[in-house]
Design a protein around this motif. Structure first.
Motif, PDB file in Angstrom:
ATOM      1  N   ALA A   1       0.816  -1.216   0.000  1.00 38.60           N
ATOM      2  CA  ALA A   1       0.000   0.000   0.000  1.00 38.60           C
ATOM      3  C   ALA A   1       0.853   1.272   0.000  1.00 38.60           C
ATOM      4  CB  ALA A   1      -0.970  -0.014   1.171  1.00 38.60           C
ATOM      5  N   PRO A   2       1.912   1.378   0.850  1.00 37.71           N
ATOM      6  CA  PRO A   2       2.740   2.588   0.801  1.00 37.71           C
ATOM      7  C   PRO A   2       3.417   2.782  -0.563  1.00 37.71           C
ATOM      8  CG  PRO A   2       3.122   1.417   2.850  1.00 37.71           C
ATOM      9  CD  PRO A   2       2.301   0.505   1.993  1.00 37.71           C
ATOM     10  N   GLN A   3       3.864   1.684  -1.179  1.00 44.21           N
ATOM     11  CA  GLN A   3       4.493   1.796  -2.496  1.00 44.21           C
ATOM     12  C   GLN A   3       3.489   2.279  -3.538  1.00 44.21           C
ATOM     13  OE1 GLN A   3       5.909  -2.263  -2.688  1.00 44.21           O
ATOM     14  NE2 GLN A   3       8.009  -1.677  -2.186  1.00 44.21           N
TER      15      GLN A   3
ATOM     16  N   GLU B   1      -7.814   3.159   2.688  1.00 39.30           N
ATOM     17  CA  GLU B   1      -9.178   2.638   2.652  1.00 39.30           C
ATOM     18  C   GLU B   1      -9.337   1.939   1.307  1.00 39.30           C
ATOM     19  OE1 GLU B   1     -11.566   6.089   3.189  1.00 39.30           O
ATOM     20  OE2 GLU B   1     -11.224   6.196   5.345  1.00 39.30           O
ATOM     21  N   VAL B   2      -9.766   0.688   1.338  1.00 42.17           N
ATOM     22  CA  VAL B   2      -9.731  -0.140   0.132  1.00 42.17           C
ATOM     23  C   VAL B   2     -11.055  -0.865  -0.080  1.00 42.17           C
ATOM     24  CG1 VAL B   2      -8.477  -1.976  -1.089  1.00 42.17           C
ATOM     25  CG2 VAL B   2      -7.272  -0.550   0.591  1.00 42.17           C
ATOM     26  N   TYR B   3     -11.471  -0.924  -1.355  1.00 43.19           N
ATOM     27  CA  TYR B   3     -12.602  -1.787  -1.717  1.00 43.19           C
ATOM     28  C   TYR B   3     -12.436  -2.215  -3.176  1.00 43.19           C
ATOM     29  CZ  TYR B   3     -14.635   2.441  -3.877  1.00 43.19           C
ATOM     30  OH  TYR B   3     -14.851   3.572  -4.636  1.00 43.19           O
ATOM     31  N   GLN B   4     -13.259  -3.145  -3.595  1.00 42.45           N
ATOM     32  CA  GLN B   4     -13.226  -3.614  -4.973  1.00 42.45           C
ATOM     33  C   GLN B   4     -14.488  -3.164  -5.708  1.00 42.45           C
ATOM     34  OE1 GLN B   4     -11.360  -5.925  -7.123  1.00 42.45           O
ATOM     35  NE2 GLN B   4      -9.536  -5.575  -5.860  1.00 42.45           N
TER      36      GLN B   4
ATOM     37  N   PHE C   1      -5.926   7.079   0.259  1.00 40.79           N
ATOM     38  CA  PHE C   1      -4.786   7.051   1.166  1.00 40.79           C
ATOM     39  C   PHE C   1      -4.906   8.135   2.232  1.00 40.79           C
ATOM     40  CE2 PHE C   1      -3.146   5.327  -2.883  1.00 40.79           C
ATOM     41  CZ  PHE C   1      -2.763   4.064  -2.428  1.00 40.79           C
ATOM     42  N   ARG C   2      -4.464   7.788   3.434  1.00 37.04           N
ATOM     43  CA  ARG C   2      -4.333   8.747   4.509  1.00 37.04           C
ATOM     44  C   ARG C   2      -2.845   8.851   4.834  1.00 37.04           C
ATOM     45  NH1 ARG C   2      -8.471   9.562   2.776  1.00 37.04           N
ATOM     46  NH2 ARG C   2     -10.559   9.251   3.671  1.00 37.04           N
ATOM     47  N   PHE C   3      -2.356  10.085   4.879  1.00 40.43           N
ATOM     48  CA  PHE C   3      -0.919  10.258   5.119  1.00 40.43           C
ATOM     49  C   PHE C   3      -0.680  11.542   5.904  1.00 40.43           C
ATOM     50  CE2 PHE C   3      -1.879  12.683   1.400  1.00 40.43           C
ATOM     51  CZ  PHE C   3      -1.024  13.762   1.410  1.00 40.43           C
TER      52      PHE C   3
END
Length: 365
Positions: free
Chosen positions: A303-305, A322-325, A361-363
């Motif tokens: 995920a970071p890459q 946060e991930v979904y398909q 992404f949260r950063f």
């Protein structure tokens, strides 16, 4: 991240015709060798129907697909590694690409001159492969000399590179492409640093006559059998047909034209996907009010890459994703509904991105 593939082959095999159809960049095309004097670079999109499906639910005016840069390189001839024709200038252009699209003439046409006087796909492939092997051998010998002296002085890094260079020279002298050999991860890093042409993945592009676009012909079957022995990919298409399709602005006209000649999609669409897959890449998506976009990441990326593909700050300050398909979004109808149903997954730094993931992404930096 710009993936780049170089179109190579003998003169008059249809490279620039294909390039024109791919990119509409207007590269000159003519029935004589070396009509492409400088490498032309264009960008083609990787067809992906998932983008349209996303847009039906998350409506936005801007949809950005994944892309591959295509470099059209002048035709090589026998002796190019020694400076014949346009020689090493164009071999250098190939070195800068990630993969090689080897266009092979698989059509008979007395009106289109063949540089060797007749159509023989395997001979043509051998001519190009030989020149690339010889060019790589010259580079490997120079690399061998570069590390030889310092390796004897006790420099462990130089000694390692020297040993790998010895292996490269041995393989190339035996006529073996570098991509056919197995390497440890450390050796592979040294091989990549050497920038050898035959270390790159190859996709053979069979340019057939219009009547053979849907089924291929004896020439393309010969190439397909050869490609199997090399572990390489192969795509069959007709440059003439692709050029016609490229001139059609109406998508419905394109679909009707393809249906009439027995094709479900253009050969170039298949080729674009093959290049993408050839290099071991996959797609994830971001979707919001401003745009829906396909991003390119290596298979196995975390995920970071993946976040770093958007911006290095995203990777450096990665907190979570946060991930979904897409099928989950289509089932529930909105991201809000996904969240309410607990289908919006929270993934950390160790998450391995899957093809088709939609990610936010949260950063913090």
């Amino acid at each position: 991240m710009a993936l780049q593939a170089g179109i190579v082959g003998l003169p008059n095999v249809g490279k620039s015709t294909l390039f024109n159809a791919l990119t509409a960049a207007g590269a000159e095309s003519a029935n004589y060798p070396f009509c492409t004097i400088e490498p032309n670079i264009g960008v083609i999109t990787v067809p992906d129907e998932r983008l349209g499906r996303l847009q039906k639910i998350i409506q936005t005016k801007k949809v950005i697909p994944a892309v591959v840069e295509i470099v059209d390189i002048a035709g090589l001839v026998r002796g190019a590694s020694k400076g014949e024709g346009l020689g090493n200038q164009f071999l250098g252009n190939i070195r800068a690409t990630n993969a090689v699209l080897h266009v092979v003439r698989c059509f008979d046409d007395d009106d289109v001159e063949h540089v060797d006087g007749s159509v023989d796909p395997l001979r043509d492939i051998d001519t190009i492969e030989t020149e690339l092997l010889l060019a790589d051998l010259d580079s490997a010998l120079k690399r061998q000399d570069r590390f030889k002296k310092s390796s004897k002085s006790g420099d462990k890094t130089a000694k390692f590179h020297f040993e790998v260079a010895n292996k490269l020279v041995t393989l190339l002298q035996a006529g073996t492409p570098i991509r056919a050999a197995e390497w440890t991860p450390d050796e592979q890093a040294s091989v990549i640093d050497a920038q050898l042409i035959t270390s790159k993945e190859v996709l053979y592009v069979c340019n057939v006559d219009e009547a053979s676009a849907a089924t291929g012909n004896a020439h393309s079957e010969t190439v397909a059998e050869f490609a199997k022995t090399q572990g390489a990919g192969v795509v069959v298409l007709s440059g003439a047909i692709e050029a016609e399709i490229a001139e059609m602005d109406d998508p419905e006209d394109r679909e009707m034209f393809l249906a009439e000649i027995g094709l479900e999609e253009s050969g170039l669409a298949k080729m674009a996907r093959e290049v993408y897959a050839l290099l071991g890449y996959q797609t994830y998506f971001t979707a919001g009010e401003k745009e829906i976009r396909a991003w390119t990441v290596k298979v196995g990326a975390t995920a970071p890459q993946a976040a770093g593909v958007i911006h290095t700050d995203f990777e450096r300050g990665f907190i979570k994703a946060e991930v979904y398909q897409l099928p989950e979004l289509e089932e529930l109808g909105s991201e809000a509904a996904l969240k309410a149903a607990g289908k919006l997954r929270i993934e950390g730094k160790g998450y391995v991105v899957q093809d088709g993931d939609v990610m936010h992404f949260r950063f913090n930096v």
